[in-house]
Design an enzyme around this catalytic site. Structure first.
Site, mmCIF file in Angstrom:
data_model
loop_
_atom_site.group_PDB
_atom_site.id
_atom_site.type_symbol
_atom_site.label_atom_id
_atom_site.label_comp_id
_atom_site.label_asym_id
_atom_site.label_seq_id
_atom_site.Cartn_x
_atom_site.Cartn_y
_atom_site.Cartn_z
ATOM 1 N N GLU A 115 0.845 -1.200 0.000
ATOM 2 C CA GLU A 115 0.000 0.000 0.000
ATOM 3 C C GLU A 115 0.877 1.246 0.000
ATOM 4 O OE1 GLU A 115 -2.727 -0.430 3.295
ATOM 5 O OE2 GLU A 115 -3.682 -2.160 2.384
ATOM 6 N N HIS A 240 -8.669 9.657 3.139
ATOM 7 C CA HIS A 240 -8.271 8.568 2.239
ATOM 8 C C HIS A 240 -8.453 9.048 0.813
ATOM 9 C CE1 HIS A 240 -7.879 4.686 0.336
ATOM 10 N NE2 HIS A 240 -7.593 4.129 1.501
ATOM 11 N N ARG A 287 -0.464 8.586 1.884
ATOM 12 C CA ARG A 287 -1.850 9.003 1.733
ATOM 13 C C ARG A 287 -2.048 10.519 1.776
ATOM 14 N NH1 ARG A 287 -5.237 5.115 5.447
ATOM 15 N NH2 ARG A 287 -4.670 3.570 3.893
ATOM 16 N N HIS A 348 -11.173 9.718 6.798
ATOM 17 C CA HIS A 348 -10.983 8.270 6.961
ATOM 18 C C HIS A 348 -10.493 7.879 8.349
ATOM 19 C CE1 HIS A 348 -10.001 4.191 5.722
ATOM 20 N NE2 HIS A 348 -8.731 4.352 6.080
ATOM 21 N N ARG A 383 -0.760 8.678 9.288
ATOM 22 C CA ARG A 383 -0.604 7.233 9.526
ATOM 23 C C ARG A 383 -0.214 6.498 8.251
ATOM 24 N NH1 ARG A 383 -4.400 2.773 9.042
ATOM 25 N NH2 ARG A 383 -5.875 4.315 8.278
HETATM 26 P P1 FAD Z 1 -13.695 0.598 16.054
HETATM 27 O O1 FAD Z 1 -13.398 -0.635 15.309
HETATM 28 O O2 FAD Z 1 -14.294 1.715 15.298
HETATM 29 O O3 FAD Z 1 -14.613 0.237 17.286
HETATM 30 C C1 FAD Z 1 -15.181 1.246 18.077
HETATM 31 C C2 FAD Z 1 -16.290 0.631 18.895
HETATM 32 O O4 FAD Z 1 -16.725 1.533 19.896
HETATM 33 C C3 FAD Z 1 -17.529 0.281 18.092
HETATM 34 O O5 FAD Z 1 -17.980 -0.969 18.552
HETATM 35 C C4 FAD Z 1 -18.518 1.371 18.476
HETATM 36 O O6 FAD Z 1 -19.863 1.003 18.337
HETATM 37 C C5 FAD Z 1 -18.142 1.572 19.928
HETATM 38 N N1 FAD Z 1 -18.519 2.865 20.503
HETATM 39 C C6 FAD Z 1 -18.189 4.103 20.066
HETATM 40 N N2 FAD Z 1 -18.709 5.032 20.884
HETATM 41 C C7 FAD Z 1 -19.387 4.372 21.862
HETATM 42 C C8 FAD Z 1 -20.151 4.775 22.990
HETATM 43 N N3 FAD Z 1 -20.358 6.057 23.285
HETATM 44 N N4 FAD Z 1 -20.697 3.829 23.772
HETATM 45 C C9 FAD Z 1 -20.542 2.508 23.488
HETATM 46 N N5 FAD Z 1 -19.839 2.073 22.415
HETATM 47 C C10 FAD Z 1 -19.270 2.994 21.629
HETATM 48 N N6 FAD Z 1 -6.747 0.074 9.256
HETATM 49 C C11 FAD Z 1 -5.768 -0.814 8.961
HETATM 50 O O7 FAD Z 1 -4.814 -0.961 9.724
HETATM 51 N N7 FAD Z 1 -5.868 -1.573 7.839
HETATM 52 C C12 FAD Z 1 -6.891 -1.464 6.951
HETATM 53 O O8 FAD Z 1 -6.939 -2.179 5.956
HETATM 54 C C13 FAD Z 1 -7.911 -0.511 7.230
HETATM 55 N N8 FAD Z 1 -8.953 -0.333 6.371
HETATM 56 C C14 FAD Z 1 -9.960 0.515 6.719
HETATM 57 C C15 FAD Z 1 -11.069 0.618 5.874
HETATM 58 C C16 FAD Z 1 -12.153 1.400 6.253
HETATM 59 C C17 FAD Z 1 -13.348 1.520 5.355
HETATM 60 C C18 FAD Z 1 -12.116 2.099 7.485
HETATM 61 C C19 FAD Z 1 -13.276 2.937 7.917
HETATM 62 C C20 FAD Z 1 -10.999 2.016 8.305
HETATM 63 C C21 FAD Z 1 -9.914 1.230 7.928
HETATM 64 N N9 FAD Z 1 -8.793 1.117 8.736
HETATM 65 C C22 FAD Z 1 -7.803 0.228 8.431
HETATM 66 C C23 FAD Z 1 -8.750 1.771 10.046
HETATM 67 C C24 FAD Z 1 -9.123 0.743 11.110
HETATM 68 O O9 FAD Z 1 -10.145 -0.084 10.618
HETATM 69 C C25 FAD Z 1 -9.581 1.400 12.383
HETATM 70 O O10 FAD Z 1 -8.703 2.424 12.747
HETATM 71 C C26 FAD Z 1 -9.643 0.374 13.505
HETATM 72 O O11 FAD Z 1 -10.437 -0.700 13.109
HETATM 73 C C27 FAD Z 1 -10.186 1.013 14.771
HETATM 74 O O12 FAD Z 1 -10.421 0.010 15.697
HETATM 75 P P2 FAD Z 1 -11.000 0.436 17.129
HETATM 76 O O13 FAD Z 1 -11.244 -0.830 17.864
HETATM 77 O O14 FAD Z 1 -10.135 1.459 17.714
HETATM 78 O O15 FAD Z 1 -12.387 1.166 16.790
HETATM 79 C C1 SIN Z 2 -7.242 0.656 2.703
HETATM 80 O O1 SIN Z 2 -7.480 -0.532 2.531
HETATM 81 O O2 SIN Z 2 -6.958 1.460 1.817
HETATM 82 C C2 SIN Z 2 -7.307 1.189 4.090
HETATM 83 C C3 SIN Z 2 -6.053 0.890 4.768
HETATM 84 C C4 SIN Z 2 -5.913 1.711 6.010
HETATM 85 O O3 SIN Z 2 -6.712 2.594 6.280
HETATM 86 O O4 SIN Z 2 -4.949 1.455 6.711
#
Ligand code: FAD
Ligand code: SIN
Length: 521
Positions: A115, A240, A287, A348, A383
């Site tokens: 990537e 993104h 990015r 993003h 990032r």
């Molecule tokens: P999240 O997975 O967002 O979880 C947050 C949780 O908190 C959810 O369950 C939500 O409902 C809960 N929550 C929020 N507020 C409250 C509240 N007030 N009360 C109770 N619950 C609450 N990163 C990579 O490293 N590789 C990738 O390929 C990649 N692709 C991506 C593609 C997309 C489309 C997106 C959107 C992001 C991508 N990212 C990627 C980024 C990565 O997915 C996220 O940064 C990561 O998953 C965040 O994980 P997290 O557990 O911190 O938060």
């Molecule tokens: C992507 O698949 O382009 C998202 C990867 C990331 O947010 O790290």
């Protein structure tokens, strides 16, 4: 409710910590509250994968560290980068143990993608639905552990701190749990916890046009900020480069950066491949550079989007690696074998957030944070792709390790019940909807990829009006999820705007045209 550990959020960060701590201490109770269905999260939509150095012949920790530092544009904490990168292979072993599957080559080795900003192939993935697979595996493990209670559709409203407990001689600056709203019944209760983990994810919805699902409203960051924990680097919102263009400009489907890693080209409407004019790494520049370059091209041409061209690629291989993206494009009448994909940058990821140390400790006692809601020092000003899932795995482990070594004192204070005296059920849904739209418009127009001081100052003034209206409504209403989320997004917007105004030098994802260093092209 009383628990040993309260985890707020059920994405990769919250679930990984919950599994680890519950496995180590089967006699202790872990409560996970999450505001939507169990699996709804940014994690579920992660496409590209997890950046981990596995091919030691070609790749090395040193190279991954260097790529992360370059992407972060001089603002990463080098010790944190080293720690996270070097922990990757161990954390992957655990994911495999919990049943997550990743694609392999015919020889059985992990299939590695590439990537933007990565000098080597090092992204392990499950087709183009890596996050979905990780979330599935973690939730399966959670359900096997009887000491975890998972409460979906439960919204954490606010952290409980000394502020709520008057005259009790409690330690200053300590967290005792949270007030939680059962979204199905409307009942608000206290969760008293010896340790609280914020794992609430990102802020995409503050911008309206985003790759994030609707849960991404920055609740954890806003709660921590109101509780006076330190929040840092909020100006570094990552856009993104390639969200599928949508006329409405709301939530957008992501076209993974791994597609550019697979060889796709960015073109303008005339078919010109413009990215090499901005950076020698072309489509595989980091990015921030690709998004700023697209933004510049769109401003020059007045077009609404650019294109991603996959027509020269091996389509059978493409379908195998990116079946979800292929199908989604077809659904939108785009046959990638013959058509270019219209794409545009969208909000993003947030590089900043709640400040934590290497153990995931915030500046409040007994309050930890993990995942996208945090600022660890890994990402600096931008990032590196696929470093986020890795960061969450590593920090969830570090927080677990801290808890397994340190005895946490039982919370020994009387916590007052949620006070809704004098509040009524609001009929002002129109005010909530209207203010949300206004907030998103001001963030899009004044606090986007390219900022300037005049627009930022205008944003401060407009936000102030929205803030006052919403705080008034909050004080007189019985709380609802949409009202709390709006209030949280206003807090987050305030932090992004004000921390933007404080930054005097352009770095990574932060670009202010009044600052001295200006983009080429
Ligand atoms: P999240 O997975 O967002 O979880 C947050 C949780 O908190 C959810 O369950 C939500 O409902 C809960 N929550 C929020 N507020 C409250 C509240 N007030 N009360 C109770 N619950 C609450 N990163 C990579 O490293 N590789 C990738 O390929 C990649 N692709 C991506 C593609 C997309 C489309 C997106 C959107 C992001 C991508 N990212 C990627 C980024 C990565 O997915 C996220 O940064 C990561 O998953 C965040 O994980 P997290 O557990 O911190 O938060
Ligand atoms: C992507 O698949 O382009 C998202 C990867 C990331 O947010 O790290």
């Amino acid at each position: 409710m009383i628990t040993d550990y309260l985890v707020i959020g059920s994405g990769i960060a919250g679930l990984t910590f919950a599994v680890k701590i519950a496995e180590e201490f089967p006699e202790r109770k872990v409560v996970i509250v999450t505001k939507d269905s169990e699996d709804e999260s940014n994690t579920k939509y992660a496409q590209g994968g997890v950046a981990i150095v596995l091919d030691k012949d070609q790749d090395s920790f040193k190279k991954h560290i260097k790529d992360t530092l370059i992407a972060g544009d001089g603002l990463c904490d080098e010790a944190v980068v080293k720690m996270v990168v070097e922990e990757g292979p161990k954390r992957l072993e655990e994911l495999l143990l919990w049943g997550a599957n990743f694609d392999t080559d015919p020889d059985g080795a992990f299939s590695l993608g590439k990537e933007g900003g990565h000098s080597e192939y090092r992204i392990i993935h499950h087709k183009d639905i890596t996050g979905y697979e990780i979330e599935r595996a973690l939730l399966t493990r959670v359900r096997q552990l009887p000491n975890i209670e998972l409460l979906p559709y439960h919204f954490a409203i606010d952290l409980i701190t000394d502020h709520h407990i008057k005259d009790s001689g409690v330690k200053p600056k300590t967290c005792y749990g949270a007030y939680v709203l059962n979204q199905k019944t409307g009942y608000i209760f206290t969760v008293k916890a010896n340790s609280t983990l914020l794992a609430t994810g990102g802020i995409g919805k503050v911008y309206g046009h985003t790759t994030n699902p609707t849960i991404a409203t920055g609740d954890g960051i806003a709660m921590a900020y109101r509780a006076k924990a330190r929040v840092k680097d909020m100006e570094f919102v990552q856009f993104h480069p390639t969200a599928l263009y949508d006329v409405e400009g709301g939530s957008s489907f992501l076209i993974s950066e791994a597609v550019r890693g697979f060889g796709a080209y960015l073109r303008n409407k005339k078919g010109y491949r413009f990215i090499p004019d901005y950076d020698d790494r072309a489509e595989l520049a980091s990015r921030d550079i690709v998004s700023q370059s697209i933004d510049n091209e769109l401003k020059k041409s007045g077009d609404a989007h650019v294109f991603l061209d996959c027509t020269h690629l091996d389509i059978e291989k493409f379908k195998k690696h990116f079946p979800n993206i292929y199908d989604k494009c077809l659904e939108n009448h785009i046959d990638i074998e013959t058509d270019w994909i219209p794409v545009v940058p969208a909000s993003h990821y947030l590089c900043g957030g709640i400040q934590v140390d290497k153990k995931g400790k915030t500046t409040l006692e007994n309050l930890f944070a993990c995942g996208e809601c945090t600022r660890t020092g890994l990402h600096g000003a931008n990032r590196l792709a696929s470093n986020s899932l890795l960061e969450a795995l590593v920090y969830a482990h570090n927080i677990y390790k801290y808890h397994s070594k340190h005895k946490l004192e039982a919370v020994n204070v009387e916590i007052p019940l949620w006070n809704e005296e004098g509040t009524v059920i609001t009929k002002e849904h129109v005010l909530i909807q209207h203010n949300l739209k206004e907030l998103q418009a001001l963030m899009r127009d004044y606090v986007g990829i390219v900022r300037n001081n005049a627009r930022l100052k205008r944003a401060v003034k407009r936000l102030d009006v929205i803030y006052t209206e919403v705080e008034d409504l909050y004080r007189e209403s019985k709380v609802t999820t949409s009202l709390c989320e709006l209030r949280n997004m206003i807090n987050v917007a305030h932090l992004i705007i004000n921390q933007s105004l404080e930054r005097k030098e352009n770095k990574g994802g932060y670009f202010n045209s009044d600052n001295i260093n200006v983009i080429v092209g």
